[in-house]
Design an enzyme around this catalytic site. Structure first.
Site, PDB file in Angstrom:
ATOM      1  N   TYR A 128       0.818  -1.217   0.000  1.00  0.00           N
ATOM      2  CA  TYR A 128       0.000   0.000   0.000  1.00  0.00           C
ATOM      3  C   TYR A 128       0.850   1.265   0.000  1.00  0.00           C
ATOM      4  CZ  TYR A 128       1.417  -0.098   4.873  1.00  0.00           C
ATOM      5  OH  TYR A 128       2.179  -0.135   6.009  1.00  0.00           O
ATOM      6  N   GLY A 129       2.175   1.112   0.074  1.00  0.00           N
ATOM      7  CA  GLY A 129       3.028   2.288   0.259  1.00  0.00           C
ATOM      8  C   GLY A 129       4.128   2.365  -0.785  1.00  0.00           C
ATOM      9  N   THR A 130       5.350   2.489  -0.297  1.00  0.00           N
ATOM     10  CA  THR A 130       6.485   2.731  -1.185  1.00  0.00           C
ATOM     11  C   THR A 130       6.866   1.517  -2.031  1.00  0.00           C
ATOM     12  OG1 THR A 130       8.050   2.140   0.549  1.00  0.00           O
ATOM     13  CG2 THR A 130       7.441   4.468   0.370  1.00  0.00           C
ATOM     14  N   LEU A 131       6.261   0.345  -1.749  1.00  0.00           N
ATOM     15  CA  LEU A 131       6.564  -0.840  -2.566  1.00  0.00           C
ATOM     16  C   LEU A 131       5.700  -0.934  -3.820  1.00  0.00           C
ATOM     17  CD1 LEU A 131       6.983  -3.619   0.187  1.00  0.00           C
ATOM     18  CD2 LEU A 131       8.807  -2.536  -1.153  1.00  0.00           C
ATOM     19  N   GLU A 159      11.450  -4.385   5.745  1.00  0.00           N
ATOM     20  CA  GLU A 159      10.420  -3.639   6.478  1.00  0.00           C
ATOM     21  C   GLU A 159      10.596  -3.730   7.995  1.00  0.00           C
ATOM     22  OE1 GLU A 159       8.959  -1.604   4.855  1.00  0.00           O
ATOM     23  OE2 GLU A 159       8.500  -2.347   2.867  1.00  0.00           O
TER      24      GLU A 159
HETATM   25  N1  PCA Z   1       6.322  -0.308   2.299  1.00  0.00           N
HETATM   26  C1  PCA Z   1       5.310  -1.287   2.536  1.00  0.00           C
HETATM   27  C2  PCA Z   1       4.705  -0.871   3.831  1.00  0.00           C
HETATM   28  C3  PCA Z   1       4.839   0.605   3.827  1.00  0.00           C
HETATM   29  C4  PCA Z   1       5.909   0.871   2.860  1.00  0.00           C
HETATM   30  O1  PCA Z   1       6.335   1.943   2.509  1.00  0.00           O
HETATM   31  C5  PCA Z   1       4.283  -1.226   1.431  1.00  0.00           C
HETATM   32  O2  PCA Z   1       4.472  -0.514   0.432  1.00  0.00           O
HETATM   33  O3  PCA Z   1       3.243  -1.883   1.552  1.00  0.00           O
END
Ligand code: PCA
Length: 176
Positions: free
Chosen positions: A12-15, A87
């Protein structure tokens, strides 16, 4: 022998594709990852941006926030181990299950099983479970974008102060 087990992860984030850490999922030295489709949490959860590095966090606090948009990827054991380390699981983010409504139409060209639109699937995601109370006072996002209108651009790890390169020194978000 390499295991053939695949795991579904909801990012949900930077991935996510197009976001600053997606490259770790396309680097085959880390294992394999395959984009399956877009998804949305079946329940509302708070997605916030926090810390001096503007890091996204999904807070394990059901019912607050919105239904969150993200991506489902299929990863192998090696990528799972890599991402757990990346993570900071289980000392920072904690990987645990989440229910996701699958949103992407099949094209018919996929290899392997692909869920149908509207199907609810169980994935793993990286939660922040033990968070400081001020985290719930932040803006709750539906769809993370590092360069979004929130004006809280993600500070990439290489750009952080040297001793801040790992998560254990980010002390303003997690409740110990
Ligand atoms: N990386 C993981 C968790 C939050 C982040 O930045 C993601 O993208 O799901």
């Amino acid at each position: 022998m390499a295991s053939l087990t695949l795991h579904r992860v909801f990012v949900y984030g930077t991935l996510k594709r197009g976001e600053p850490n997606h490259h770790v999922m396309t680097n085959t030295e880390n294992g394999t990852a395959k984009f399956v489709g877009e998804g949305k949490t079946t329940e509302s959860w708070p997605l916030v941006i926090a810390s001096k590095y503007n890091i996204p966090f999904l807070l394990h606090c059901k019912g607050k926030g919105q239904r969150v948009l993200g991506e489902v990827h299929e990863i192998d054991d090696k990528m799972k181990a890599f991402l757990d380390d990346f993570e900071g699981h289980p000392n920072f983010y904690e990987r645990d299950r989440i229910n996701i409504e699958f949103l992407t139409e099949r094209t018919g060209l996929e290899s392997g099983y692909v869920p149908s639109v509207g199907e609810v699937i169980q994935c793993e995601t990286y939660w922040l479970k033990k968070f400081k109370p001020h985290m719930l006072e932040k803006q709750f996002l539906e769809n993370y974008d590092a360069k979004g209108p929130h004006n809280l651009p993600y500070v990439e790890r290489y750009a952080r102060h040297l001793e801040h390169a790992t998560y254990n020194v980010i002390t303003d978000v997690r409740q110990s």
